[in-house]
Design a protein around this motif. Structure first.
Motif, PDB file in Angstrom:
ATOM      1  N   MET A   1      46.791  74.199  29.337  1.00 42.27           N
ATOM      2  CA  MET A   1      47.667  73.032  29.311  1.00 42.27           C
ATOM      3  C   MET A   1      48.442  73.003  30.621  1.00 42.27           C
ATOM      4  O   MET A   1      48.995  73.992  31.051  1.00 42.27           O
ATOM      5  CB  MET A   1      48.596  73.132  28.105  1.00 42.27           C
ATOM      6  N   PHE A   2      48.474  71.847  31.222  1.00 40.62           N
ATOM      7  CA  PHE A   2      49.222  71.658  32.456  1.00 40.62           C
ATOM      8  C   PHE A   2      50.666  71.318  32.125  1.00 40.62           C
ATOM      9  O   PHE A   2      50.956  70.642  31.149  1.00 40.62           O
ATOM     10  CB  PHE A   2      48.608  70.529  33.282  1.00 40.62           C
ATOM     11  N   ASP A   3      51.554  71.793  32.965  1.00 37.46           N
ATOM     12  CA  ASP A   3      52.973  71.496  32.804  1.00 37.46           C
ATOM     13  C   ASP A   3      53.231  70.058  33.262  1.00 37.46           C
ATOM     14  O   ASP A   3      52.649  69.592  34.237  1.00 37.46           O
ATOM     15  CB  ASP A   3      53.791  72.473  33.644  1.00 37.46           C
ATOM     16  N   TYR A   4      54.057  69.356  32.527  1.00 41.01           N
ATOM     17  CA  TYR A   4      54.441  67.997  32.902  1.00 41.01           C
ATOM     18  C   TYR A   4      55.823  67.711  32.342  1.00 41.01           C
ATOM     19  O   TYR A   4      56.285  68.354  31.404  1.00 41.01           O
ATOM     20  CB  TYR A   4      53.427  66.969  32.405  1.00 41.01           C
ATOM     21  N   THR A   5      56.513  66.752  32.946  1.00 41.16           N
ATOM     22  CA  THR A   5      57.865  66.395  32.533  1.00 41.16           C
ATOM     23  C   THR A   5      57.809  65.526  31.282  1.00 41.16           C
ATOM     24  O   THR A   5      57.062  64.550  31.225  1.00 41.16           O
ATOM     25  CB  THR A   5      58.596  65.648  33.657  1.00 41.16           C
ATOM     26  N   ILE A   6      58.596  65.910  30.282  1.00 43.19           N
ATOM     27  CA  ILE A   6      58.691  65.150  29.038  1.00 43.19           C
ATOM     28  C   ILE A   6      59.995  64.365  29.005  1.00 43.19           C
ATOM     29  O   ILE A   6      60.024  63.206  28.641  1.00 43.19           O
ATOM     30  CB  ILE A   6      58.608  66.083  27.816  1.00 43.19           C
ATOM     31  N   CYS A   7      61.074  65.014  29.382  1.00 39.36           N
ATOM     32  CA  CYS A   7      62.394  64.380  29.393  1.00 39.36           C
ATOM     33  C   CYS A   7      62.798  64.152  30.853  1.00 39.36           C
ATOM     34  O   CYS A   7      63.138  65.100  31.568  1.00 39.36           O
ATOM     35  CB  CYS A   7      63.413  65.280  28.695  1.00 39.36           C
ATOM     36  N   ASN A   8      62.700  62.908  31.282  1.00 39.06           N
ATOM     37  CA  ASN A   8      63.015  62.596  32.677  1.00 39.06           C
ATOM     38  C   ASN A   8      64.505  62.721  32.989  1.00 39.06           C
ATOM     39  O   ASN A   8      64.872  63.121  34.087  1.00 39.06           O
ATOM     40  CB  ASN A   8      62.528  61.188  33.029  1.00 39.06           C
ATOM     41  N   CYS A   9      65.367  62.389  32.034  1.00 42.38           N
ATOM     42  CA  CYS A   9      66.813  62.453  32.277  1.00 42.38           C
ATOM     43  C   CYS A   9      67.281  63.879  32.583  1.00 42.38           C
ATOM     44  O   CYS A   9      68.090  64.095  33.473  1.00 42.38           O
ATOM     45  CB  CYS A   9      67.584  61.920  31.077  1.00 42.38           C
ATOM     46  N   LYS A  10      66.757  64.829  31.825  1.00 40.25           N
ATOM     47  CA  LYS A  10      67.191  66.226  31.968  1.00 40.25           C
ATOM     48  C   LYS A  10      66.144  67.106  32.646  1.00 40.25           C
ATOM     49  O   LYS A  10      66.309  68.314  32.746  1.00 40.25           O
ATOM     50  CB  LYS A  10      67.543  66.817  30.596  1.00 40.25           C
ATOM     51  N   LYS A  11      65.038  66.475  33.093  1.00 40.75           N
ATOM     52  CA  LYS A  11      63.969  67.180  33.807  1.00 40.75           C
ATOM     53  C   LYS A  11      63.393  68.341  32.991  1.00 40.75           C
ATOM     54  O   LYS A  11      63.163  69.423  33.498  1.00 40.75           O
ATOM     55  CB  LYS A  11      64.449  67.686  35.177  1.00 40.75           C
ATOM     56  N   VAL A  12      63.150  68.101  31.709  1.00 38.85           N
ATOM     57  CA  VAL A  12      62.595  69.114  30.810  1.00 38.85           C
ATOM     58  C   VAL A  12      61.077  68.943  30.782  1.00 38.85           C
ATOM     59  O   VAL A  12      60.573  67.842  30.581  1.00 38.85           O
ATOM     60  CB  VAL A  12      63.182  68.980  29.391  1.00 38.85           C
ATOM     61  N   THR A  13      60.373  70.056  30.984  1.00 36.35           N
ATOM     62  CA  THR A  13      58.918  70.030  31.028  1.00 36.35           C
ATOM     63  C   THR A  13      58.316  70.599  29.740  1.00 36.35           C
ATOM     64  O   THR A  13      59.019  71.179  28.915  1.00 36.35           O
ATOM     65  CB  THR A  13      58.403  70.874  32.206  1.00 36.35           C
ATOM     66  N   TYR A  14      57.006  70.434  29.628  1.00 32.52           N
ATOM     67  CA  TYR A  14      56.263  71.010  28.502  1.00 32.52           C
ATOM     68  C   TYR A  14      56.540  72.507  28.411  1.00 32.52           C
ATOM     69  O   TYR A  14      56.808  73.024  27.332  1.00 32.52           O
ATOM     70  CB  TYR A  14      54.764  70.752  28.698  1.00 32.52           C
ATOM     71  N   PHE A  15      56.477  73.207  29.550  1.00 33.29           N
ATOM     72  CA  PHE A  15      56.701  74.649  29.548  1.00 33.29           C
ATOM     73  C   PHE A  15      58.135  75.001  29.149  1.00 33.29           C
ATOM     74  O   PHE A  15      58.367  76.037  28.518  1.00 33.29           O
ATOM     75  CB  PHE A  15      56.355  75.266  30.899  1.00 33.29           C
ATOM     76  N   ASP A  16      59.099  74.164  29.497  1.00 34.91           N
ATOM     77  CA  ASP A  16      60.483  74.395  29.064  1.00 34.91           C
ATOM     78  C   ASP A  16      60.569  74.363  27.541  1.00 34.91           C
ATOM     79  O   ASP A  16      61.235  75.206  26.933  1.00 34.91           O
ATOM     80  CB  ASP A  16      61.435  73.344  29.639  1.00 34.91           C
ATOM     81  N   VAL A  17      59.892  73.387  26.932  1.00 37.41           N
ATOM     82  CA  VAL A  17      59.885  73.288  25.463  1.00 37.41           C
ATOM     83  C   VAL A  17      59.175  74.498  24.876  1.00 37.41           C
ATOM     84  O   VAL A  17      59.660  75.113  23.925  1.00 37.41           O
ATOM     85  CB  VAL A  17      59.217  71.974  24.994  1.00 37.41           C
ATOM     86  N   GLN A  18      58.044  74.858  25.461  1.00 37.34           N
ATOM     87  CA  GLN A  18      57.294  76.018  24.975  1.00 37.34           C
ATOM     88  C   GLN A  18      58.141  77.286  25.070  1.00 37.34           C
ATOM     89  O   GLN A  18      58.185  78.084  24.130  1.00 37.34           O
ATOM     90  CB  GLN A  18      56.016  76.171  25.789  1.00 37.34           C
ATOM     91  N   ASN A  19      58.833  77.470  26.172  1.00 38.21           N
ATOM     92  CA  ASN A  19      59.702  78.648  26.334  1.00 38.21           C
ATOM     93  C   ASN A  19      60.850  78.624  25.337  1.00 38.21           C
ATOM     94  O   ASN A  19      61.229  79.666  24.795  1.00 38.21           O
ATOM     95  CB  ASN A  19      60.240  78.726  27.764  1.00 38.21           C
ATOM     96  N   ALA A  20      61.420  77.465  25.084  1.00 35.96           N
ATOM     97  CA  ALA A  20      62.502  77.350  24.103  1.00 35.96           C
ATOM     98  C   ALA A  20      61.990  77.712  22.712  1.00 35.96           C
ATOM     99  O   ALA A  20      62.688  78.383  21.940  1.00 35.96           O
ATOM    100  CB  ALA A  20      63.084  75.944  24.106  1.00 35.96           C
ATOM    101  N   LEU A  21      60.770  77.289  22.390  1.00 41.10           N
ATOM    102  CA  LEU A  21      60.200  77.621  21.077  1.00 41.10           C
ATOM    103  C   LEU A  21      60.014  79.120  20.918  1.00 41.10           C
ATOM    104  O   LEU A  21      60.121  79.643  19.801  1.00 41.10           O
ATOM    105  CB  LEU A  21      58.862  76.909  20.874  1.00 41.10           C
TER     106      LEU A  21
END
Length: 64
Positions: A1-21
């Protein structure tokens, strides 16, 4: 899976969500898990337009 921005306002990426999980103790409910991810990443606290995208990513990761 490639990393990409999901939340543009806070610059949160797919990997940020994965790391938070990875820090969440339980995956019993997508909405509760969203709340935990939001606390960690601040996603969906700007315009809120990414809420559905974040939920989709959480569901996708949880189902793996």
């Amino acid at each position: 899976m490639f990393d990409y921005t999901i939340c543009n306002c806070k610059k949160v990426t797919y990997f940020d969500v994965q790391n938070a999980l990875n820090t969440c103790k339980h995956f019993d409910d997508v909405e509760k898990t969203f709340d935990e991810v939001q606390k960690i990443t601040n996603c969906s606290t700007g315009c809120g337009g990414c809420h559905g995208k974040i939920l989709d990513v959480i569901s996708e990761i949880m189902s793996k």
